[in-house]
Design a protein around this motif. Structure first.
Motif, mmCIF file in Angstrom:
data_model
loop_
_atom_site.group_PDB
_atom_site.id
_atom_site.type_symbol
_atom_site.label_atom_id
_atom_site.label_comp_id
_atom_site.label_asym_id
_atom_site.label_seq_id
_atom_site.Cartn_x
_atom_site.Cartn_y
_atom_site.Cartn_z
ATOM 1 N N THR A 99 31.646 -29.156 -3.379
ATOM 2 C CA THR A 99 33.037 -29.550 -3.626
ATOM 3 C C THR A 99 33.570 -28.882 -4.889
ATOM 4 O O THR A 99 34.718 -28.410 -4.934
ATOM 5 C CB THR A 99 33.139 -31.074 -3.753
ATOM 6 N N ALA A 100 32.743 -28.821 -5.935
ATOM 7 C CA ALA A 100 33.167 -28.161 -7.178
ATOM 8 C C ALA A 100 33.413 -26.671 -6.939
ATOM 9 O O ALA A 100 34.383 -26.098 -7.452
ATOM 10 C CB ALA A 100 32.111 -28.363 -8.260
ATOM 11 N N LEU A 101 32.546 -26.041 -6.154
ATOM 12 C CA LEU A 101 32.721 -24.622 -5.842
ATOM 13 C C LEU A 101 33.985 -24.369 -5.037
ATOM 14 O O LEU A 101 34.590 -23.302 -5.142
ATOM 15 C CB LEU A 101 31.511 -24.105 -5.055
ATOM 16 N N GLU A 102 34.368 -25.346 -4.245
ATOM 17 C CA GLU A 102 35.565 -25.190 -3.433
ATOM 18 C C GLU A 102 36.799 -25.010 -4.316
ATOM 19 O O GLU A 102 37.752 -24.324 -3.936
ATOM 20 C CB GLU A 102 35.726 -26.413 -2.533
ATOM 21 N N HIS A 103 36.775 -25.609 -5.492
ATOM 22 C CA HIS A 103 37.921 -25.524 -6.403
ATOM 23 C C HIS A 103 37.776 -24.386 -7.415
ATOM 24 O O HIS A 103 38.771 -23.870 -7.917
ATOM 25 C CB HIS A 103 38.092 -26.857 -7.144
ATOM 26 N N ALA A 138 35.238 -21.015 -7.572
ATOM 27 C CA ALA A 138 34.116 -20.285 -6.979
ATOM 28 C C ALA A 138 33.184 -19.678 -8.020
ATOM 29 O O ALA A 138 32.034 -19.368 -7.717
ATOM 30 C CB ALA A 138 34.639 -19.187 -6.049
ATOM 31 N N ASP A 139 33.638 -19.505 -9.260
ATOM 32 C CA ASP A 139 32.799 -18.878 -10.284
ATOM 33 C C ASP A 139 32.373 -19.874 -11.361
ATOM 34 O O ASP A 139 31.969 -19.472 -12.460
ATOM 35 C CB ASP A 139 33.547 -17.704 -10.930
ATOM 36 N N GLY A 140 32.462 -21.170 -11.060
ATOM 37 C CA GLY A 140 32.134 -22.192 -12.049
ATOM 38 C C GLY A 140 30.642 -22.420 -12.189
ATOM 39 O O GLY A 140 29.813 -21.762 -11.547
ATOM 40 N N PRO A 141 30.253 -23.389 -13.066
ATOM 41 C CA PRO A 141 28.825 -23.683 -13.281
ATOM 42 C C PRO A 141 28.096 -24.082 -12.005
ATOM 43 O O PRO A 141 26.882 -23.894 -11.897
ATOM 44 C CB PRO A 141 28.867 -24.850 -14.278
ATOM 45 N N ALA A 142 28.809 -24.645 -11.035
ATOM 46 C CA ALA A 142 28.171 -25.074 -9.790
ATOM 47 C C ALA A 142 27.509 -23.909 -9.072
ATOM 48 O O ALA A 142 26.544 -24.095 -8.323
ATOM 49 C CB ALA A 142 29.202 -25.744 -8.879
ATOM 50 N N ARG A 143 28.009 -22.691 -9.287
ATOM 51 C CA ARG A 143 27.451 -21.520 -8.609
ATOM 52 C C ARG A 143 25.989 -21.296 -9.017
ATOM 53 O O ARG A 143 25.158 -20.889 -8.197
ATOM 54 C CB ARG A 143 28.277 -20.281 -8.934
ATOM 55 N N ALA A 144 25.672 -21.574 -10.266
ATOM 56 C CA ALA A 144 24.293 -21.404 -10.738
ATOM 57 C C ALA A 144 23.422 -22.603 -10.385
ATOM 58 O O ALA A 144 22.216 -22.465 -10.144
ATOM 59 C CB ALA A 144 24.291 -21.180 -12.247
ATOM 60 N N LEU A 145 24.034 -23.794 -10.327
ATOM 61 C CA LEU A 145 23.251 -25.009 -10.070
ATOM 62 C C LEU A 145 22.898 -25.189 -8.597
ATOM 63 O O LEU A 145 21.812 -25.681 -8.269
ATOM 64 C CB LEU A 145 24.026 -26.245 -10.560
ATOM 65 N N LEU A 146 23.800 -24.840 -7.681
ATOM 66 C CA LEU A 146 23.591 -25.125 -6.268
ATOM 67 C C LEU A 146 22.282 -24.543 -5.725
ATOM 68 O O LEU A 146 21.546 -25.248 -5.021
ATOM 69 C CB LEU A 146 24.786 -24.624 -5.454
ATOM 70 N N PRO A 147 21.912 -23.266 -6.035
ATOM 71 C CA PRO A 147 20.648 -22.743 -5.506
ATOM 72 C C PRO A 147 19.409 -23.426 -6.071
ATOM 73 O O PRO A 147 18.296 -23.146 -5.619
ATOM 74 C CB PRO A 147 20.693 -21.254 -5.913
ATOM 75 N N ARG A 148 19.596 -24.331 -7.022
ATOM 76 C CA ARG A 148 18.448 -25.037 -7.597
ATOM 77 C C ARG A 148 18.339 -26.472 -7.088
ATOM 78 O O ARG A 148 17.420 -27.195 -7.474
ATOM 79 C CB ARG A 148 18.574 -25.039 -9.130
ATOM 80 N N THR A 149 19.283 -26.907 -6.249
ATOM 81 C CA THR A 149 19.208 -28.264 -5.707
ATOM 82 C C THR A 149 18.030 -28.387 -4.752
ATOM 83 O O THR A 149 17.539 -27.389 -4.212
ATOM 84 C CB THR A 149 20.508 -28.639 -4.974
ATOM 85 N N GLY A 150 17.615 -29.636 -4.503
ATOM 86 C CA GLY A 150 16.370 -29.944 -3.817
ATOM 87 C C GLY A 150 15.988 -29.059 -2.649
ATOM 88 O O GLY A 150 14.902 -28.487 -2.609
ATOM 89 N N ARG A 151 16.861 -28.935 -1.671
ATOM 90 C CA ARG A 151 16.472 -28.250 -0.445
ATOM 91 C C ARG A 151 16.565 -26.729 -0.521
ATOM 92 O O ARG A 151 15.881 -26.036 0.222
ATOM 93 C CB ARG A 151 17.346 -28.747 0.714
ATOM 94 N N TRP A 152 17.435 -26.217 -1.355
ATOM 95 C CA TRP A 152 17.730 -24.787 -1.339
ATOM 96 C C TRP A 152 16.466 -23.930 -1.496
ATOM 97 O O TRP A 152 16.171 -23.085 -0.633
ATOM 98 C CB TRP A 152 18.769 -24.451 -2.399
ATOM 99 N N GLN A 177 32.852 -17.613 -0.406
ATOM 100 C CA GLN A 177 33.814 -17.394 -1.490
ATOM 101 C C GLN A 177 33.120 -17.274 -2.838
ATOM 102 O O GLN A 177 33.576 -16.550 -3.720
ATOM 103 C CB GLN A 177 34.837 -18.530 -1.516
ATOM 104 N N ALA A 178 32.008 -17.997 -2.994
ATOM 105 C CA ALA A 178 31.275 -17.966 -4.266
ATOM 106 C C ALA A 178 30.278 -16.812 -4.325
ATOM 107 O O ALA A 178 29.583 -16.646 -5.336
ATOM 108 C CB ALA A 178 30.555 -19.293 -4.474
ATOM 109 N N GLY A 179 30.165 -16.046 -3.247
ATOM 110 C CA GLY A 179 29.219 -14.933 -3.225
ATOM 111 C C GLY A 179 27.780 -15.360 -3.090
ATOM 112 O O GLY A 179 26.855 -14.638 -3.479
ATOM 113 N N LEU A 180 27.545 -16.522 -2.512
ATOM 114 C CA LEU A 180 26.195 -17.040 -2.316
ATOM 115 C C LEU A 180 25.768 -16.867 -0.859
ATOM 116 O O LEU A 180 26.571 -17.051 0.053
ATOM 117 C CB LEU A 180 26.124 -18.522 -2.697
#
Length: 566
Positions: A394-398, A400-414, A442-445
């Motif tokens: 949701t944060a990335l949706e608003h 795309a280049d925010g801190p969430a971009r670095a955190l999302l690939p580190r969440t449990g399942r990723w 959009q975030a390049g992930l």
């Protein structure tokens, strides 16, 4: 400006065709909106406000105004509120769409693979076979009421979809709307497929009422065990029921029929004449809380209950995440203080197709492929953070280049998915999610696993750690497959009811021992099959409304004792 248009026939009567007719001709239309149209109308009735006001300035046509949530929310057929809509929107055009009633009943039974009928039967407390007569009587009453209300009105259109052609719709609506583009009607192939499904309808109608075969003593024993498992590992009350356990908690006050925030603000929840709580359509973020409020109100009529209905809560797990008094949650950390467990509303409702005990037609063990399959979504928390994958998307949706971009690939399942998807012999894929995939692009992930919707019948199914708890594992435990569950330190209301090595195979965090576990299962086929069978039998015992009511009533009684209310 053309007048408003309301489709006021039942669902499964060509509502999608009617919506497409307006869409093709660039006339703004709102179709279903995942139940939001119906929710808005129902809430407006209770609050005395104008229905559909939030769409009134931008939308001309409204179709499929129904809400069946597959969790404990009211079944709303807001198209029946035609008199209310007529009063608020005078001069509107109303279309009653009908068909052969027997075919309509069969189509309703099969809607969403049977989940629709099961959810409604559960809400009404009747066996599936009773719905046919109930629906037929409801059909007759609605059609008679509509035709009497609009008798002699030029703005009323009555169409039998079995005989109407697209040109008939165009002609009937031509006094008010320009409709040069016509969508096609369903072809003969679709109609033949519907006829071929009739045996499925007959089998559903023969299903007994859930729980009818349960022994009363065993039912009481299971309910008592579930209540014990729901109790906090440590119970220590620092405050009273008048003080919130933490700043994110919500208080359900059945004496006042209110849901309040920790700051005392009253949430947009209204109790209807049916005893169920209705939620304002513009607050979907409170849907979990509304569903649990209805769960609680269906079991007891008194008390105040503090709720933490985030998908998973760290409350009570350490000094940085206190629970300053008892609260109710759907997923807690193992050993959490003051946290009672409650079934998560998205799965754990009898009638929901994902609930254990729902009849499934999955092939038996010998007919399944010797492979391991996983299908699911991104989930879990970022390391040392309360941020979930869902919140980060949701944060990335608003941004795309925010801190969430670095955190999302580190969440449990990723990282686990990225590892497993690269291994040969495993069938690992994300289920399609247009919003998620768009946000990642959009975030390049790049997603950690391919995206596929199919889930072939396999002997082994994987349940990964995440922020859904039991919700992912339960449908798998109810199948004929052996389930391998990644252990993660979270507890749901069934976490310790299903035992490792007895009902499933546990996996180390990160699935580090997956290869060893699979090798054991393949070398011990009889034991693996027996584990799957034991899990399925336990699921069948859980699909018992009377047992579930006993279990939940005991949890609430224990909570009231812990908060000094009894």
């Amino acid at each position: 400006m053309p007048p408003k248009f309301f489709q006021i026939g039942f669902n499964k009567c060509g509502t999608t065709f009617i919506a497409r007719l307006f869409d093709l001709n660039r006339i703004p239309a709102a179709h279903w909106l995942e139940g939001a149209l119906a929710d808005d109308i129902a809430f407006a009735k209770l609050s005395g406000t104008r229905p559909l006001a939030r769409w009134a300035d931008s939308i001309t046509a409204f179709t499929d105004m129904e809400s069946v949530r597959f969790l404990n929310m009211p079944v709303i057929e807001a198209f029946k509120d035609y008199a209310l809509l007529d009063a608020h929107y005078p001069g509107s055009v109303f279309l009653l769409n009908t068909r052969r009633v027997e075919d309509w009943i069969a189509s309703r039974y099969l809607h969403r693979g049977g989940a629709y009928a099961r959810s409604i039967a559960a809400a009404m407390g009747v066996p599936l076979g009773a719905l046919g007569d109930i629906w037929a009587a409801d059909w007759d009453a609605h059609l008679a009421g509509v035709r009497a209300h609009f008798a002699g009105r030029a703005e009323f259109i009555d169409i039998d979809i079995d005989h109407a052609t697209p040109d008939d719709y165009q002609t009937a609506l031509s006094p008010w709307y320009d409709l040069p583009h016509l969508p096609p009607l369903p072809g003969q192939g679709v109609r033949r497929a519907r006829q071929a499904n009739l045996p499925r309808v007959l089998r559903m109608m023969d299903e007994p009422l859930p729980g009818a075969d349960q022994d009363p003593d065993r039912r009481a024993q299971l309910a008592a065990k579930l209540a014990r498992l729901a109790a906090p590992a440590r119970l220590r009350q620092k405050g009273s029921i008048d003080r919130p356990p933490h700043a994110q908690a919500l208080c359900l006050d059945l004496g006042a029929d209110q849901l309040r925030g920790a700051d005392g603000a009253v949430m947009p929840l209204r109790r209807g004449p049916d005893g169920l709580f209705h939620l304002a359509a513009q607050r979907p973020g409170l849907l979990r809380a509304a569903a649990v409020a209805n769960d609680i109100a269906g079991v007891t009529g008194h008390g105040c209950y503090w709720l933490d209905l985030r998908p998973a809560t760290f409350a009570g797990s350490d000094p940085d995440n206190p629970a300053d008094g008892p609260l109710i949650a759907t997923l807690r950390r193992r050993g959490a203080r003051n946290v009672f467990l409650w079934p998560a509303p998205w799965r754990h409702r009898i009638g929901n197709d994902g609930f254990p005990g729902v009849p499934v037609a999955d092939p038996d063990w010998s007919d399944r492929a010797d492979r391991l399959v996983w299908r699911g979504t991104l989930s879990g928390h970022a390391p040392a953070s309360a941020d979930t994958a869902e919140a980060l998307i949701t944060a990335l949706e608003h941004r795309a280049d925010g801190p969430a971009r670095a955190l999302l690939p580190r969440t449990g399942r990723w990282p686990v998915l990225a590892d497993l998807a690269a291994r040969p012999g495993l069938d690992i894929a994300l289920t399609p999610d247009a919003r998620r995939d768009r946000v990642l692009a959009q975030a390049g992930l790049t997603a950690p696993a391919p995206v596929r919707d199919d889930a072939p019948a396999a002997r082994y199914r994987l349940a990964l750690s995440g922020s859904e708890g039991d919700a992912d594992a339960l449908p798998l435990l109810n199948s004929h497959a052996l389930v391998l569950i990644e252990q993660d330190g979270w507890e749901g209301f069934l976490s310790t009811l299903f035992r490792p090595e007895v009902h499933f195979l546990p996996l180390q965090p990160g699935c580090a021992d997956l290869d060893l576990r699979l090798a054991w299962a393949r070398a011990h086929q009889d034991q693996a099959r027996q584990i799957a069978q034991r899990a399925r039998r336990l699921c069948a015992r859980l699909a018992d409304p009377a047992g579930r009511r006993l279990h939940l009533a005991q949890v609430l009684a224990d909570y009231r004792r812990a908060t000094g209310q009894d």
